[in-house]
Design a protein around this motif. Structure first.
Motif, mmCIF file in Angstrom:
data_model
loop_
_atom_site.group_PDB
_atom_site.id
_atom_site.type_symbol
_atom_site.label_atom_id
_atom_site.label_comp_id
_atom_site.label_asym_id
_atom_site.label_seq_id
_atom_site.Cartn_x
_atom_site.Cartn_y
_atom_site.Cartn_z
ATOM 1 N N GLY A 41 35.328 37.089 49.672
ATOM 2 C CA GLY A 41 36.674 37.186 49.133
ATOM 3 C C GLY A 41 37.048 36.565 47.904
ATOM 4 N N SER A 42 38.220 36.757 47.408
ATOM 5 C CA SER A 42 38.732 36.125 46.058
ATOM 6 C C SER A 42 40.146 35.263 46.431
ATOM 7 C CB SER A 42 39.033 37.265 45.127
ATOM 8 O OG SER A 42 39.939 36.663 44.261
ATOM 9 N N PRO A 43 39.754 34.084 46.358
ATOM 10 C CA PRO A 43 40.994 33.258 46.490
ATOM 11 C C PRO A 43 42.524 33.778 45.775
ATOM 12 C CG PRO A 43 39.083 31.843 46.414
ATOM 13 C CD PRO A 43 38.741 33.209 45.840
ATOM 14 N N PHE A 44 41.900 34.220 44.522
ATOM 15 C CA PHE A 44 43.112 34.451 43.637
ATOM 16 C C PHE A 44 43.742 35.782 44.209
ATOM 17 C CE2 PHE A 44 44.820 36.801 40.013
ATOM 18 C CZ PHE A 44 45.726 35.954 39.319
ATOM 19 N N TRP A 45 42.941 36.796 44.545
ATOM 20 C CA TRP A 45 43.290 38.165 45.143
ATOM 21 C C TRP A 45 44.171 37.779 46.512
ATOM 22 C CZ3 TRP A 45 43.619 43.243 44.078
ATOM 23 C CH2 TRP A 45 44.079 44.027 45.318
ATOM 24 N N ASP A 46 43.705 36.818 47.036
ATOM 25 C CA ASP A 46 44.276 36.727 48.410
ATOM 26 C C ASP A 46 45.621 35.856 48.098
ATOM 27 O OD1 ASP A 46 42.483 37.703 49.906
ATOM 28 O OD2 ASP A 46 41.212 35.698 50.393
ATOM 29 N N GLY A 47 45.794 35.098 47.168
ATOM 30 C CA GLY A 47 46.983 34.597 46.825
ATOM 31 C C GLY A 47 48.036 35.369 46.044
ATOM 32 N N LEU A 48 47.655 36.346 45.357
ATOM 33 C CA LEU A 48 48.501 37.177 44.783
ATOM 34 C C LEU A 48 48.693 38.579 44.843
ATOM 35 C CD1 LEU A 48 50.606 37.513 42.473
ATOM 36 C CD2 LEU A 48 48.844 37.465 40.681
ATOM 37 N N PHE A 53 49.162 44.730 48.600
ATOM 38 C CA PHE A 53 48.591 46.010 48.496
ATOM 39 C C PHE A 53 48.025 46.093 50.069
ATOM 40 C CE2 PHE A 53 48.171 45.015 44.041
ATOM 41 C CZ PHE A 53 48.147 46.188 43.705
ATOM 42 N N GLY A 54 48.110 45.121 50.935
ATOM 43 C CA GLY A 54 47.733 45.270 52.451
ATOM 44 C C GLY A 54 46.236 45.596 52.552
ATOM 45 N N MET A 55 45.168 45.096 51.572
ATOM 46 C CA MET A 55 43.966 45.182 51.729
ATOM 47 C C MET A 55 43.226 43.938 51.181
ATOM 48 S SD MET A 55 42.641 47.706 48.736
ATOM 49 C CE MET A 55 44.177 48.958 49.134
ATOM 50 N N ASN A 56 41.851 43.712 51.736
ATOM 51 C CA ASN A 56 41.304 42.391 51.553
ATOM 52 C C ASN A 56 40.548 42.792 50.064
ATOM 53 O OD1 ASN A 56 38.877 43.670 52.037
ATOM 54 N ND2 ASN A 56 39.212 42.933 54.292
ATOM 55 N N PHE A 57 39.987 41.844 49.518
ATOM 56 C CA PHE A 57 39.459 41.877 48.470
ATOM 57 C C PHE A 57 38.099 42.754 48.373
ATOM 58 C CE2 PHE A 57 36.230 40.689 45.255
ATOM 59 C CZ PHE A 57 36.777 40.545 44.150
ATOM 60 N N GLU A 59 37.742 45.406 50.160
ATOM 61 C CA GLU A 59 38.321 46.822 50.281
ATOM 62 C C GLU A 59 38.883 47.312 48.765
ATOM 63 O OE1 GLU A 59 39.764 46.903 54.909
ATOM 64 O OE2 GLU A 59 41.014 46.151 53.274
ATOM 65 N N ALA A 60 39.576 46.397 48.098
ATOM 66 C CA ALA A 60 40.013 46.400 46.801
ATOM 67 C C ALA A 60 39.020 46.773 45.824
ATOM 68 C CB ALA A 60 41.046 45.497 46.471
ATOM 69 N N ASP A 61 37.978 45.907 46.163
ATOM 70 C CA ASP A 61 36.764 45.926 44.932
ATOM 71 C C ASP A 61 36.218 47.292 45.306
ATOM 72 O OD1 ASP A 61 35.065 44.963 42.868
ATOM 73 O OD2 ASP A 61 33.882 44.240 44.388
ATOM 74 N N ALA A 62 36.168 47.957 46.317
ATOM 75 C CA ALA A 62 35.371 49.408 46.568
ATOM 76 C C ALA A 62 36.070 50.320 46.163
ATOM 77 C CB ALA A 62 35.051 49.240 48.038
ATOM 78 N N PHE A 63 37.765 50.091 46.147
ATOM 79 C CA PHE A 63 38.597 51.239 45.837
ATOM 80 C C PHE A 63 38.714 51.075 44.075
ATOM 81 C CE2 PHE A 63 42.709 52.936 44.543
ATOM 82 C CZ PHE A 63 43.016 53.896 45.400
ATOM 83 N N ASN A 64 38.525 49.863 43.768
ATOM 84 C CA ASN A 64 38.260 49.785 42.225
ATOM 85 C C ASN A 64 37.134 50.536 41.586
ATOM 86 O OD1 ASN A 64 39.162 48.608 39.814
ATOM 87 N ND2 ASN A 64 37.228 47.258 39.971
ATOM 88 N N ALA A 65 36.160 50.458 42.349
ATOM 89 C CA ALA A 65 34.836 50.751 41.840
ATOM 90 C C ALA A 65 34.752 52.412 41.716
ATOM 91 C CB ALA A 65 33.501 50.451 42.589
ATOM 92 N N ILE A 66 35.727 53.026 42.621
ATOM 93 C CA ILE A 66 35.645 54.283 42.621
ATOM 94 C C ILE A 66 36.857 54.906 41.669
ATOM 95 C CG2 ILE A 66 36.272 56.423 44.073
ATOM 96 C CD1 ILE A 66 34.753 54.897 46.404
ATOM 97 N N HIS A 67 38.031 54.437 41.811
ATOM 98 C CA HIS A 67 39.258 55.000 41.241
ATOM 99 C C HIS A 67 39.586 54.101 40.222
ATOM 100 C CE1 HIS A 67 39.681 57.449 44.753
ATOM 101 N NE2 HIS A 67 39.659 56.202 45.466
#
Length: 205
Positions: A41-48, A53-57, A59-67
């Motif tokens: 996980g990312s402490p920065f993502w969790d804190g901001l 976005f309602g998703m953990n890091f 999930e967001a990382d996987a979404f970012n890799a595609i989109h």
């Protein structure tokens, strides 16, 4: 990386820019991965950003890799966010690279990049900025003529030849002539396919 291949790849990019200077602007940036905890996980993502976005890091990382990460810029607030409002773990990692990226950060600093307070909104990692003409590999590179090969010894350099999709760069051992010529070790000359009097771009390692 242990054999200096990471350094070769990075500095060959700067020599490419030097060889095609008119195609690039005044500044260059390099993004470094931010701090990731043992759970991935990312402490920065969790804190901001994670709060919006309602998703953990992961999930967001996987979404970012595609989109791509444009979705973050589109959905994040456009007003300033006060650092004091973030959690302690998030504040603690602002502008800090992942431990595996510290060597890369030092390499960038040696090249002439600086951390000026810009960070990645995704994981809080530092964005390093540099003025292209002040980068070590750009400022110290010089044109030379390939005049042949030599035996052992010489100065350790990076040498590049060609343009655009025919651009190639490698490590070499060099002996410099007083008239602007350069002789390279035979292996390096073979890798680049050099012929006598070919123009090359050189910079010391």
């Amino acid at each position: 990386r242990a054999e200096g291949l990471g350094l070769l790849l990075a500095r060959s990019r700067y020599l490419y820019i030097r060889r095609h200077r008119a195609r690039f602007g005044e500044r260059i940036l390099a993004e470094l991965r931010g701090v990731i905890d043992e759970a991935g996980g990312s402490p920065f993502w969790d804190g901001l950003a994670g709060r919006f976005f309602g998703m953990n890091f992961q999930e967001a990382d996987a979404f970012n890799a595609i989109h791509g990460n444009q979705f973050i810029a589109d959905l994040m607030p456009k007003t300033p966010i006060y650092v004091d409002m973030l959690s302690d773990p998030a504040r603690a990692v602002i502008g800090r690279p992942h431990p595996n990226g510290r060597a890369a950060m030092r390499m960038l600093e040696t090249e002439g990049f600086k951390y000026n307070g810009y960070i990645d909104i995704f994981d809080g990692g530092p964005t390093m900025l540099g003025k292209i003409d002040n980068l070590k590999s750009v400022a110290q590179a010089r044109e030379a003529r390939f005049t042949g090969t030599h035996g052992e010894g010489g100065v350790k350099i990076l040498v590049a030849t060609g343009h655009l999709d025919d651009f190639h760069c490698t490590y070499a051992q060099a002996l410099f002539d007083e008239d602007g010529g350069v002789r390279l070790d035979e292996a390096a000359a073979d890798r680049l396919g050099l012929l006598s009097e070919d123009a090359v771009l050189v910079v010391e390692r």
